[in-house]
Design a protein around this motif. Structure first.
Motif, PDB file in Angstrom:
ATOM      1  N   GLY A 131      19.779   7.668  -2.751  1.00 10.84           N
ATOM      2  CA  GLY A 131      19.730   6.730  -1.758  1.00 10.84           C
ATOM      3  C   GLY A 131      18.705   6.745  -0.853  1.00 10.84           C
ATOM      4  N   LEU A 132      18.421   6.391   0.487  1.00 13.77           N
ATOM      5  CA  LEU A 132      17.336   6.344   1.213  1.00 13.77           C
ATOM      6  C   LEU A 132      16.841   7.784   1.644  1.00 13.77           C
ATOM      7  N   THR A 133      15.637   8.265   1.719  1.00 11.62           N
ATOM      8  CA  THR A 133      15.149   9.551   1.955  1.00 11.62           C
ATOM      9  C   THR A 133      14.325   9.408   3.358  1.00 11.62           C
ATOM     10  N   PRO A 134      13.920  10.361   3.902  1.00 11.67           N
ATOM     11  CA  PRO A 134      12.996  10.509   5.100  1.00 11.67           C
ATOM     12  C   PRO A 134      11.805   9.940   4.641  1.00 11.67           C
ATOM     13  N   ALA A 135      11.356  10.059   3.223  1.00  6.42           N
ATOM     14  CA  ALA A 135       9.789   9.701   2.853  1.00  6.42           C
ATOM     15  C   ALA A 135       9.777   8.191   2.894  1.00  6.42           C
ATOM     16  N   ASP A 136      11.043   7.489   2.721  1.00  6.79           N
ATOM     17  CA  ASP A 136      10.882   5.974   2.849  1.00  6.79           C
ATOM     18  C   ASP A 136      10.431   5.487   4.211  1.00  6.79           C
ATOM     19  N   TYR A 137      10.784   6.079   5.269  1.00  6.67           N
ATOM     20  CA  TYR A 137      10.230   5.270   6.386  1.00  6.67           C
ATOM     21  C   TYR A 137       9.048   6.478   7.009  1.00  6.67           C
ATOM     22  N   PHE A 138       8.705   7.399   6.328  1.00  8.56           N
ATOM     23  CA  PHE A 138       7.491   8.210   6.540  1.00  8.56           C
ATOM     24  C   PHE A 138       6.392   7.259   6.211  1.00  8.56           C
ATOM     25  N   GLY A 139       6.420   6.963   4.985  1.00 14.51           N
ATOM     26  CA  GLY A 139       5.271   6.291   4.455  1.00 14.51           C
ATOM     27  C   GLY A 139       5.008   5.044   5.088  1.00 14.51           C
ATOM     28  N   ARG A 140       6.131   4.258   5.242  1.00 14.08           N
ATOM     29  CA  ARG A 140       5.874   2.957   5.906  1.00 14.08           C
ATOM     30  C   ARG A 140       5.408   3.095   7.529  1.00 14.08           C
ATOM     31  N   THR A 141       5.938   4.095   8.369  1.00 14.74           N
ATOM     32  CA  THR A 141       5.372   4.326   9.428  1.00 14.74           C
ATOM     33  C   THR A 141       4.142   4.927   9.454  1.00 14.74           C
ATOM     34  N   VAL A 197      -0.743   4.998   0.685  1.00 10.02           N
ATOM     35  CA  VAL A 197       0.211   6.236   0.742  1.00 10.02           C
ATOM     36  C   VAL A 197       1.034   6.295  -0.449  1.00 10.02           C
ATOM     37  N   GLY A 198       1.033   7.327  -1.037  1.00 11.04           N
ATOM     38  CA  GLY A 198       1.906   7.643  -1.992  1.00 11.04           C
ATOM     39  C   GLY A 198       2.940   8.844  -1.918  1.00 11.04           C
ATOM     40  N   ARG A 208       0.881  -1.304  -0.033  1.00  9.18           N
ATOM     41  CA  ARG A 208      -0.023   0.098   0.046  1.00  9.18           C
ATOM     42  C   ARG A 208       0.928   1.195   0.114  1.00  9.18           C
ATOM     43  N   PHE A 209       2.136   1.092  -0.052  1.00  5.72           N
ATOM     44  CA  PHE A 209       3.090   2.153  -0.022  1.00  5.72           C
ATOM     45  C   PHE A 209       3.652   2.446  -1.470  1.00  5.72           C
ATOM     46  N   LEU A 210       3.372   3.460  -2.152  1.00  3.12           N
ATOM     47  CA  LEU A 210       3.594   3.769  -3.538  1.00  3.12           C
ATOM     48  C   LEU A 210       4.465   4.800  -3.817  1.00  3.12           C
ATOM     49  N   VAL A 211       5.120   4.750  -4.866  1.00  2.70           N
ATOM     50  CA  VAL A 211       5.948   6.177  -5.088  1.00  2.70           C
ATOM     51  C   VAL A 211       5.715   6.383  -6.566  1.00  2.70           C
ATOM     52  N   MET A 212       5.590   7.821  -6.816  1.00  9.21           N
ATOM     53  CA  MET A 212       5.167   8.200  -8.328  1.00  9.21           C
ATOM     54  C   MET A 212       6.664   8.702  -9.044  1.00  9.21           C
TER      55      MET A 212
END
Length: 176
Positions: free
Chosen positions: A84-94, A105-106, A52-56
């Motif tokens: 690399g890894l961004t704050p958005a990576d774990y923002f969406g997961r959390t 969440v996208g 359910r976690f997506l990126v455009m």
């Protein structure tokens, strides 16, 4: 700058009114190095990502099988092909841990490490880019020479599919 923030606010409000899927929450991400993905991606960062976690995708990334403007499972890198890894990576997961199961969440992340906030100024970004070093110009070029314009373009496309819920801005070493 005030006008840009007002524009983003109205973009978010209009997105709420025009959205196709009220259970698809979209966040616009912009900024510099950390938001671009300065941290290395480790093996644990690429697994157990909720469907359910997506990126455009903000750019075409043939090696990742991504095309600009399309949604993909949010497996890093989320910004460009080799970031690399961004704050958005774990923002969406959390965030998904606390949202109902029917909500997706996208994120749309258009960021350039080392840039000034001036890069996202609708009216003055060209002057800023003209005086920027070549390494920054190369990153900007990946967004069609207008990261702000690319973010707005993708946001308009995304609001046809979901609700833009917010903006994540991370600006560090420049404009502190």
């Amino acid at each position: 700058m005030k006008r840009n923030l007002i524009f983003i606010y109205f973009l978010v409000v209009s997105a709420v009114l025009l959205a196709q899927d009220k259970n698809f929450h979209i966040y616009l991400c912009l900024g510099q190095s950390n938001m671009e993905g300065n941290a290395p991606i480790e093996p644990q960062d690429t697994c157990n990502i909720n469907d359910r976690f997506l990126v455009m995708s903000g750019v075409d990334c043939p090696d990742l099988g991504r095309v600009k403007g399309n949604w993909y499972k949010a497996v890093p890198p989320l910004v460009r092909c080799h970031t690399g890894l961004t704050p958005a990576d774990y923002f969406g997961r959390t965030l998904l841990e606390y949202l109902p199961l029917e909500v997706k969440v996208g994120v749309i992340n258009v960021s350039v490490g080392g840039c000034s906030i001036d890069l996202f100024d609708k009216e003055h970004y060209k002057e800023y880019v003209a005086g920027a070093p070549d390494w920054l110009k190369n990153s900007v070029r990946e967004y069609g020479d207008n990261p702000y314009g690319r973010l707005v373009e993708l946001a308009r496309s995304a609001q046809k599919q979901g609700v833009i819920k917010g903006v994540l801005l991370h600006q560090g070493e420049t404009n502190t």
